[in-house]
Design an enzyme around this catalytic site. Sequence first.
Site, PDB file in Angstrom:
ATOM      1  N   MET A  23      -7.242   3.075   9.943  1.00 41.57           N
ATOM      2  CA  MET A  23      -6.532   1.730   9.667  1.00 41.57           C
ATOM      3  C   MET A  23      -5.469   1.419  10.472  1.00 41.57           C
ATOM      4  O   MET A  23      -5.404   1.913  11.758  1.00 41.57           O
ATOM      5  CB  MET A  23      -6.012   2.346   8.237  1.00 41.57           C
ATOM      6  CG  MET A  23      -6.894   2.061   7.045  1.00 41.57           C
ATOM      7  SD  MET A  23      -6.023   2.579   5.235  1.00 41.57           S
ATOM      8  CE  MET A  23      -7.207   1.896   4.558  1.00 41.57           C
ATOM      9  N   GLY A  24      -4.685   0.627  10.399  1.00 45.81           N
ATOM     10  CA  GLY A  24      -3.638   0.061  11.151  1.00 45.81           C
ATOM     11  C   GLY A  24      -3.343  -1.553  11.100  1.00 45.81           C
ATOM     12  O   GLY A  24      -2.408  -2.207  11.740  1.00 45.81           O
ATOM     13  N   THR A  59       6.312  -6.521   1.586  1.00 46.30           N
ATOM     14  CA  THR A  59       7.364  -6.140   0.611  1.00 46.30           C
ATOM     15  C   THR A  59       8.543  -6.592   1.101  1.00 46.30           C
ATOM     16  O   THR A  59       9.574  -7.096   0.364  1.00 46.30           O
ATOM     17  CB  THR A  59       7.396  -4.820   0.449  1.00 46.30           C
ATOM     18  OG1 THR A  59       6.017  -4.343   0.025  1.00 46.30           O
ATOM     19  CG2 THR A  59       8.295  -4.292  -0.641  1.00 46.30           C
ATOM     20  N   GLU A  99      -9.242  -0.380  12.918  1.00 47.69           N
ATOM     21  CA  GLU A  99      -9.843  -1.713  12.054  1.00 47.69           C
ATOM     22  C   GLU A  99      -9.713  -3.079  12.373  1.00 47.69           C
ATOM     23  O   GLU A  99     -10.377  -3.796  12.036  1.00 47.69           O
ATOM     24  CB  GLU A  99      -9.532  -1.356  10.623  1.00 47.69           C
ATOM     25  CG  GLU A  99      -8.164  -1.782  10.305  1.00 47.69           C
ATOM     26  CD  GLU A  99      -7.514  -1.554   8.924  1.00 47.69           C
ATOM     27  OE1 GLU A  99      -8.415  -1.226   8.021  1.00 47.69           O
ATOM     28  OE2 GLU A  99      -6.212  -1.690   8.568  1.00 47.69           O
ATOM     29  N   ARG A 118     -23.097   7.872  14.823  1.00 46.17           N
ATOM     30  CA  ARG A 118     -22.873   7.903  13.627  1.00 46.17           C
ATOM     31  C   ARG A 118     -21.556   7.490  13.353  1.00 46.17           C
ATOM     32  O   ARG A 118     -20.553   7.410  14.338  1.00 46.17           O
ATOM     33  CB  ARG A 118     -22.931   9.601  13.087  1.00 46.17           C
ATOM     34  CG  ARG A 118     -24.138  10.120  13.206  1.00 46.17           C
ATOM     35  CD  ARG A 118     -25.148   9.569  12.034  1.00 46.17           C
ATOM     36  NE  ARG A 118     -26.214  10.366  11.781  1.00 46.17           N
ATOM     37  CZ  ARG A 118     -27.542  10.005  12.324  1.00 46.17           C
ATOM     38  NH1 ARG A 118     -27.420   8.939  13.169  1.00 46.17           N
ATOM     39  NH2 ARG A 118     -28.629  10.738  12.251  1.00 46.17           N
ATOM     40  N   GLY A 156       0.804  -1.309  -0.002  1.00 46.90           N
ATOM     41  CA  GLY A 156       0.022  -0.164  -0.108  1.00 46.90           C
ATOM     42  C   GLY A 156       0.819   1.134  -0.075  1.00 46.90           C
ATOM     43  O   GLY A 156       1.830   1.351   0.664  1.00 46.90           O
ATOM     44  N   THR A 188       5.214   2.341   5.990  1.00 43.61           N
ATOM     45  CA  THR A 188       3.905   1.886   6.122  1.00 43.61           C
ATOM     46  C   THR A 188       3.019   2.835   7.288  1.00 43.61           C
ATOM     47  O   THR A 188       3.834   3.093   8.304  1.00 43.61           O
ATOM     48  CB  THR A 188       3.419   0.537   6.899  1.00 43.61           C
ATOM     49  OG1 THR A 188       2.343   0.313   7.346  1.00 43.61           O
ATOM     50  CG2 THR A 188       4.378  -0.020   8.042  1.00 43.61           C
ATOM     51  N   ILE A 189       1.648   3.188   6.984  1.00 41.16           N
ATOM     52  CA  ILE A 189       0.987   4.015   8.065  1.00 41.16           C
ATOM     53  C   ILE A 189       0.747   3.340   9.116  1.00 41.16           C
ATOM     54  O   ILE A 189       0.782   3.934  10.347  1.00 41.16           O
ATOM     55  CB  ILE A 189      -0.024   4.552   7.291  1.00 41.16           C
ATOM     56  CG1 ILE A 189      -1.057   3.225   7.045  1.00 41.16           C
ATOM     57  CG2 ILE A 189       0.233   5.391   6.205  1.00 41.16           C
ATOM     58  CD1 ILE A 189      -2.597   3.949   6.829  1.00 41.16           C
ATOM     59  N   ASP A 190       1.007   2.069   9.183  1.00 40.26           N
ATOM     60  CA  ASP A 190       0.617   1.283  10.302  1.00 40.26           C
ATOM     61  C   ASP A 190       1.732   1.322  11.562  1.00 40.26           C
ATOM     62  O   ASP A 190       1.396   0.801  12.573  1.00 40.26           O
ATOM     63  CB  ASP A 190       0.360  -0.188   9.969  1.00 40.26           C
ATOM     64  CG  ASP A 190      -0.740  -0.389   8.640  1.00 40.26           C
ATOM     65  OD1 ASP A 190      -1.549   0.492   8.554  1.00 40.26           O
ATOM     66  OD2 ASP A 190      -0.708  -1.511   7.925  1.00 40.26           O
TER      67      ASP A 190
HETATM   68  O1  F6P Z   1      -1.025  -1.382   5.313  1.00 34.25           O
HETATM   69  C1  F6P Z   1      -1.367  -0.175   5.215  1.00 34.25           C
HETATM   70  C2  F6P Z   1      -2.799  -0.334   5.031  1.00 34.25           C
HETATM   71  O2  F6P Z   1      -3.479   1.097   4.704  1.00 34.25           O
HETATM   72  C3  F6P Z   1      -3.871  -0.961   6.168  1.00 34.25           C
HETATM   73  O3  F6P Z   1      -3.757   0.010   7.294  1.00 34.25           O
HETATM   74  C4  F6P Z   1      -4.877  -1.409   5.739  1.00 34.25           C
HETATM   75  O4  F6P Z   1      -5.517  -2.316   6.189  1.00 34.25           O
HETATM   76  C5  F6P Z   1      -4.582  -1.914   4.202  1.00 34.25           C
HETATM   77  O5  F6P Z   1      -3.279  -1.214   4.025  1.00 34.25           O
HETATM   78  C6  F6P Z   1      -5.695  -1.323   3.111  1.00 34.25           C
HETATM   79  O6  F6P Z   1      -5.230  -1.825   2.044  1.00 34.25           O
HETATM   80  P1  F6P Z   1      -5.746  -1.433   0.671  1.00 34.25           P
HETATM   81  O7  F6P Z   1      -5.202  -0.319   0.059  1.00 34.25           O
HETATM   82  O8  F6P Z   1      -5.531  -2.660  -0.340  1.00 34.25           O
HETATM   83  O9  F6P Z   1      -7.247  -1.515   0.950  1.00 34.25           O
END
Ligand code: F6P
Length: 365
Positions: free
Chosen positions: A185-186, A121, A238, A282, A14, A141-143
């Site tokens: 995300m994460g 990767t 998530e 919401r 990603g 990675t943002i995670d």
């Molecule tokens: O690993 C980065 C990430 O943004 C995760 O936080 C998320 O679960 C996943 O990639 C989403 O992947 P995609 O862009 O394939 O929907």
Amino acid sequence: MSKLTRLGLLTGGGDCPGLNAVIRAVAKSAMNDYGATVIGIEDGYEGLVLGRMRELQNTDVSGIINLGGTLLGTSNKGDPWHFPVTGAGGQVEIRDFSDRVVDHYRHWQLDALVAIGGDGTLNIAAKLGARGLNIVGVPKTIDNDLMATDRTFGHDTAVAVATEAIDRLHTTASAHHRVMVIEVMGRYAGWIALSAGLAGGADIILIPEIPFQWEAVYRKVRERSRHGKRFSIVCVAEGARCPDVGEIVKSFDVKRTDARQLGGVADYVARKITEATELETRVTVLGHLQRGGAPTPFDRILATQFGALAARLAAEGQFGMMTALRGTQIVPVPLQDAIAQLKQVPLDNPMIAAARSVGTCFGDA
Ligand code: F6P
């Protein structure tokens, strides 16, 4: 004297803010400091399998430090050992094309390959190292879920985006006296939810590392209502595991390096809260907004330092290594250390203690 003549470069998995800043830093350092030719491989390992690359010039990598995305393109479906091929009848077949990757690497006369990516990767990069390719890894990675580095670039920007979103939700939540549930995300780690939740003053933070109970969540929102705070903000990762249904998986895709796509937990949390408390809820799913746009200054600086070190490691022949942030230092670490396991939030992380001290609920008490 450096033996670096031709350096390959790819971005895999990603995307995240800061990829272009790393590309710029690797390419400029390789060209300026070592006189190397830089070969940009397109769409991650897909390009390495399918033979798609182009030589990068100085002008290609100028003026891109502030740009989101990646000028090389990326993909999370290009694992050479698990490469999806669509047959004439539309059926997807998974094939092993790792030999092709080795052939392309040799044919392009690369002295080394810089792989910029997350755990998927970098795992593939390590396997390519075992096949004789000279690999240098850069963690993105943002995670923030990679071991052996205190931070991955991209994370800071994602946290900034999520924090701003929580700030904005606060005003509308309070105006309408609602419970706002925001899903960030994460994947299997709660770093974004914890950091953004703390920075945005979320009332409840739910992360995969801390098992939660519904009753504790209901109690917190009811308590706030009783004390005149007629709104609440719930920041949910998530990958958070609900006590009754566990982790919520939106879809499976065998073509992806990680077949499971997470998503949907915020909807479920909101529904449970409404059913139990009759409070209005919401849902906001922040999604790919966390991965788009300009990187923060922190991510640009980290990405540039990682890129410059990656070029140096390639020039010095320090292969099988990854760039890392340790404290305030940018250092090489063995790639194997980074991929040995995912870096989840440790339960003794000081952010958790600080959040608890200011009254944040993690649903566990
Ligand atoms: O690993 C980065 C990430 O943004 C995760 O936080 C998320 O679960 C996943 O990639 C989403 O992947 P995609 O862009 O394939 O929907």
